[in-house]
Design a protein around this motif. Structure first.
Motif, short mmCIF file in Angstrom:
data_model
loop_
_atom_site.label_atom_id
_atom_site.label_comp_id
_atom_site.label_asym_id
_atom_site.label_seq_id
_atom_site.Cartn_x
_atom_site.Cartn_y
_atom_site.Cartn_z
N VAL A 1 -25.72 -2.87 -50.97
CA VAL A 1 -26.82 -3.60 -50.35
C VAL A 1 -27.01 -3.10 -48.92
O VAL A 1 -26.10 -3.23 -48.10
N VAL A 2 -28.15 -2.49 -48.64
CA VAL A 2 -28.36 -2.02 -47.27
C VAL A 2 -29.31 -2.94 -46.51
O VAL A 2 -29.54 -2.75 -45.33
N TYR B 1 -21.29 -4.21 -51.79
CA TYR B 1 -21.44 -2.76 -51.71
C TYR B 1 -22.74 -2.34 -52.36
O TYR B 1 -23.06 -2.76 -53.47
N GLN C 1 -20.06 6.92 -55.00
CA GLN C 1 -20.69 7.21 -53.72
C GLN C 1 -19.81 8.18 -52.90
O GLN C 1 -20.31 9.06 -52.22
N VAL D 1 -16.68 -4.50 -45.41
CA VAL D 1 -15.50 -5.35 -45.30
C VAL D 1 -14.30 -4.43 -45.13
O VAL D 1 -14.11 -3.51 -45.92
N ILE E 1 -18.39 2.48 -55.66
CA ILE E 1 -17.93 3.07 -54.39
C ILE E 1 -17.39 4.47 -54.63
O ILE E 1 -17.67 5.41 -53.88
N ALA F 1 -20.98 8.71 -46.57
CA ALA F 1 -21.88 8.29 -47.65
C ALA F 1 -21.47 6.92 -48.18
O ALA F 1 -22.31 6.06 -48.44
N ALA F 2 -20.16 6.72 -48.31
CA ALA F 2 -19.69 5.45 -48.86
C ALA F 2 -19.99 4.29 -47.93
O ALA F 2 -20.36 3.20 -48.37
N TYR F 3 -19.85 4.52 -46.62
CA TYR F 3 -20.13 3.45 -45.66
C TYR F 3 -21.62 3.17 -45.54
O TYR F 3 -22.02 2.07 -45.18
N GLN F 4 -22.43 4.20 -45.82
CA GLN F 4 -23.87 4.02 -45.73
C GLN F 4 -24.40 2.96 -46.69
O GLN F 4 -25.43 2.36 -46.45
N ALA F 5 -23.67 2.79 -47.77
CA ALA F 5 -24.19 1.94 -48.83
C ALA F 5 -23.92 0.46 -48.61
O ALA F 5 -24.14 -0.34 -49.51
N VAL F 6 -23.44 0.10 -47.47
CA VAL F 6 -23.18 -1.33 -47.27
C VAL F 6 -23.54 -1.74 -45.86
O VAL F 6 -23.28 -1.03 -44.89
N MET F 7 -24.24 -2.87 -45.76
CA MET F 7 -24.70 -3.36 -44.46
C MET F 7 -23.54 -3.74 -43.57
O MET F 7 -23.49 -3.42 -42.41
N LYS F 8 -22.66 -4.51 -44.16
CA LYS F 8 -21.56 -5.04 -43.37
C LYS F 8 -20.27 -4.72 -44.11
O LYS F 8 -19.82 -5.49 -44.96
N LEU G 1 -29.24 0.96 -51.70
CA LEU G 1 -29.20 2.38 -51.35
C LEU G 1 -29.64 3.20 -52.55
O LEU G 1 -29.29 2.92 -53.68
N LEU H 1 -12.66 1.33 -48.87
CA LEU H 1 -13.38 2.05 -47.81
C LEU H 1 -12.44 2.37 -46.65
O LEU H 1 -12.44 3.48 -46.11
#
Lengths: 117, 530
Positions: free
Chosen positions: A29-30, A27, B91, B130, B88, B121-128, A72, B135
């Motif tokens: 890491v973008v 969490y 965020q 889980v 999280i 916003a919370a989903y924006q902070a992670v590439m992939k 982020l 979330l």
């Protein structure tokens, strides 16, 4: 890794891939950036080439990993880094039973999703 | 829809407090669920501390508008974020607050939109992302919110809570590690407790503290089966011991009923003490009732003993003076060996200290140049894994201690500690035991001398005078230093030491100066500059 019936070899590529995937699932890491911290990344690396964001150095006393990450903007970086280190360490040692490595995280960039960059 | 009223920032403040309170009551339940990725069991605590920091920020700022309220929530949760779940959560708050920012009053559709912004916003902070985590629970809850936005507040929150509960129970199907461990996601559970707390505030319901994890199978040792230890006397006539015992047996364990026909003593561990009293009340008069919360005691016990863990790394420090001993203990040293200048501990003493602590990996801080050799000897003889950080003096030892993290790997700790001691300059004020001259400075027996890293730089007759001279010399050597710590020795009074501190502060207003009691003999002052 000595085993009774033979040896198991891990390539840098494999280690880098495990570390890279674990890292991108963390969490905050973008993205991952290309290996040199000095030159700023043109584009975020896609998932297939996350290994480009992981440097694996093999020293006589162990392996040293460096992760180049993009985070982020607006989250607590210290906690995110702590989590990355924990997750990557856990993932590598649980998947490979190899734990003689050290891990550095380089924050190359922070992205603000709301100001369109 | 009678209560379709707009919530202002004060209402939201109350909701947040209620949410936080409910999480706090259930922290242990959440902690017990933590199995991913490492079973460290602190998700609940992390979330709760994040909220605590948020509420503290609010308390400090005393917001008088929605804008100030949302700013405080964003800032408090950002700076107070602890652990992954805390990050999280911060965020989520960030997105939520951004959406609420300009509003005076909030209606369900506004809050539904804000929930969606929070999730975005919370989903924006992670590439992939889980799935099967907090979330997922947040996303499902926000979907329910947008479907329920035309309802009144009570129904709105009930729907959101219900959706979160369903999403939470589904997390093991999305994340195999949860299924393997037979639990639901801890962060998601924490979020559900927050939503539940807010919902109860809206509907005016008082939630009772759950004594046990109700949501999933959890590790038993984390929470006690029975919460209360209840003891009392029954006075009466023809008391029937057997009958009372029979009645109470199903209510708890560790039951003890002893005494005579007119006086019985009862001891029992239960969750519902009132039920016990109800059952026995008609037998006679109750007296000397004591009720103890064992869960609380257990938690206090756990809290009071963390430094004595066997896991992690033990730290052994050599030092002298009651002040220093206390400082090292408070910084995490598991064992202190008394010694230092002119009373160097023996190799055997160091070995005893190593063996007296349960840790298998031990780091030694010699804190004196003459002790480093002995410590290395002990390392060679010890059966445990030993590391020696070559601290030549107490200030270096304290810097090393500050860098120490018992749960980090051994080699990493040695590295960071060795690095930490390089940036510290040590000054000492003591007296000359014989006359002589060093570095072109001559001194008489009994005169006071000031040393920087064991090099003579100042001579004088008054400890304070030598101390100020010494500080000047140290600052010349390390002009970029920002923090100076003065440890006063056993012969120096606090008022005298404060005079030196004031003088230093006068001459160097940019410097941060701390005065601590070291209690060391022979050395009037020990100074650390970094």
């Amino acid at each position: 890794m000595g085993q009774e019936i033979g040896k198991v070899f891990l390539t840098r590529e494999a280690l880098a891939k495990i570390a890279g995937i674990a890292c991108t699932e963390c969490y905050g890491v973008v993205g991952m950036a290309k290996k040199t911290p000095g030159e700023l990344i043109g584009a975020l690396l896609g998932r297939e080439n996350v290994t480009q964001g992981v440097q694996v150095k093999i020293n006589p006393d162990g392996v040293h990993l460096t992760l180049f990450v993009i985070l982020l903007y607006g989250i607590r970086i210290s906690e995110v880094i702590e989590n990355i280190r924990e997750q990557v360490k856990y993932r590598i040692s649980s998947m490979t039973h190899f734990d003689n490595f050290t891990l550095d995280v380089v924050v190359c960039h922070v992205r603000d999703m709301n100001s369109q960059e | 829809m009678s209560d379709q009223r707009g919530l202002d920032f004060r209402d939201l403040y109350l909701l947040l407090e209620a949410a936080s309170h409910n999480l706090e009551n259930n922290v242990e339940t959440v902690n017990a669920l933590n199995v991913f990725p490492v079973p460290d069991g602190d998700t609940g605590t992390n979330m709760q501390l994040t909220l605590k920091a948020t509420l503290e920020e609010l308390e400090q700022r005393k917001p008088s508008s929605m804008k100030e309220f949302t700013e405080a929530v964003v800032k408090g949760s950002l700076l107070g974020a602890r652990g992954n779940s805390g990050v999280i959560l911060s965020q989520l708050f960030r997105g939520l607050c951004r959406s609420l920012d300009g509003k005076e009053k909030v209606l369900p559709p506004d809050l539904a939109t804000a929930f969606q912004e929070a999730v975005k916003a919370a989903y924006q902070a992670v590439m992939k992302p889980v799935e099967g985590t907090i979330l997922t629970v947040a996303r499902e809850a926000s979907l329910a919110a947008s479907q329920a936005q035309d309802l009144d507040w009570g129904a709105f929150f009930r729907r959101v809570e219900e959706a979160a509960r369903v999403a939470l129970s589904n997390t093991p199907n999305l994340l195999p590690v949860l299924k393997e461990a037979g639990v639901v996601d801890a962060g998601g559970q924490g979020l559900l407790f927050l939503i539940e707390g807010a919902r109860a505030q809206i509907t005016g319901e008082v939630l009772e503290k759950r004594a046990k994890a109700a949501e999933a199978q959890t590790q038993k040792e984390e929470s006690l089966e029975f919460r209360y230890d209840l003891q009392f006397l029954i006075r009466g006539q023809n008391l029937k011991r057997d009958k009372i015992e029979e009645e109470l047996k199903p209510l708890g364990d560790s039951l003890l009923v002893v005494g005579s026909e007119d006086l019985l003593k009862v001891h029992i561990h239960v969750n519902d003490p009132f039920k016990v009293l109800e059952k026995v009340a008609y037998h006679g008069f109750l007296d000397k009732l004591t009720l103890e919360d064992m869960q609380q005691q257990y938690e206090e016990f756990k809290r009071s003993t963390p430094p004595k863990q066997t896991e992690g790394i033990g730290l052994v420090a050599v030092c002298y003076g009651p002040g220093f001993e206390e400082i090292f203990s408070s910084l995490g040293a598991s064992e202190i060996i008394k010694g230092g200048q002119s009373m160097n501990p023996s190799c055997g003493e160091i070995l005893d200290a190593i063996n007296s602590i349960p840790h298998e990996e031990v780091i030694i801080l010699p804190n004196n140049s003459n002790v480093i050799g002995t410590a290395l000897q002990a390392k060679a003889l010890a059966k445990k894994k030993i590391g020696v950080v070559p601290t030549r003096n107490l200030p270096q030892g304290i810097s090393a201690c500050l860098a120490f993290q018992p749960r980090k790997p051994f080699s990493e700790n040695l590295q960071t500690m060795e690095k930490a001691i390089q940036s510290v300059l040590c000054g000492e004020v003591t007296y000359a035991v014989r006359e002589g001259s060093l570095n072109g400075i001559s001194f008489q027996t009994g005169e006071l001398i000031g040393l920087v890293n064991e090099e003579l730089v100042a001579v004088g007759n008054d400890p304070n005078e030598v101390c100020s001279k010494l500080v000047e010399k140290m600052l010349e050597q390390l002009p970029e230093a920002t923090v100076l710590t003065l440890y006063r020795g056993e012969e120096i009074l606090e008022d005298d030491a404060q005079e030196v501190v004031d003088e230093i502060l006068n001459n160097h207003p940019g410097l941060e100066v701390d005065l601590l009691y070291g209690g060391q003999p022979f050395y009037y002052y020990v100074i650390s500059l970094e």
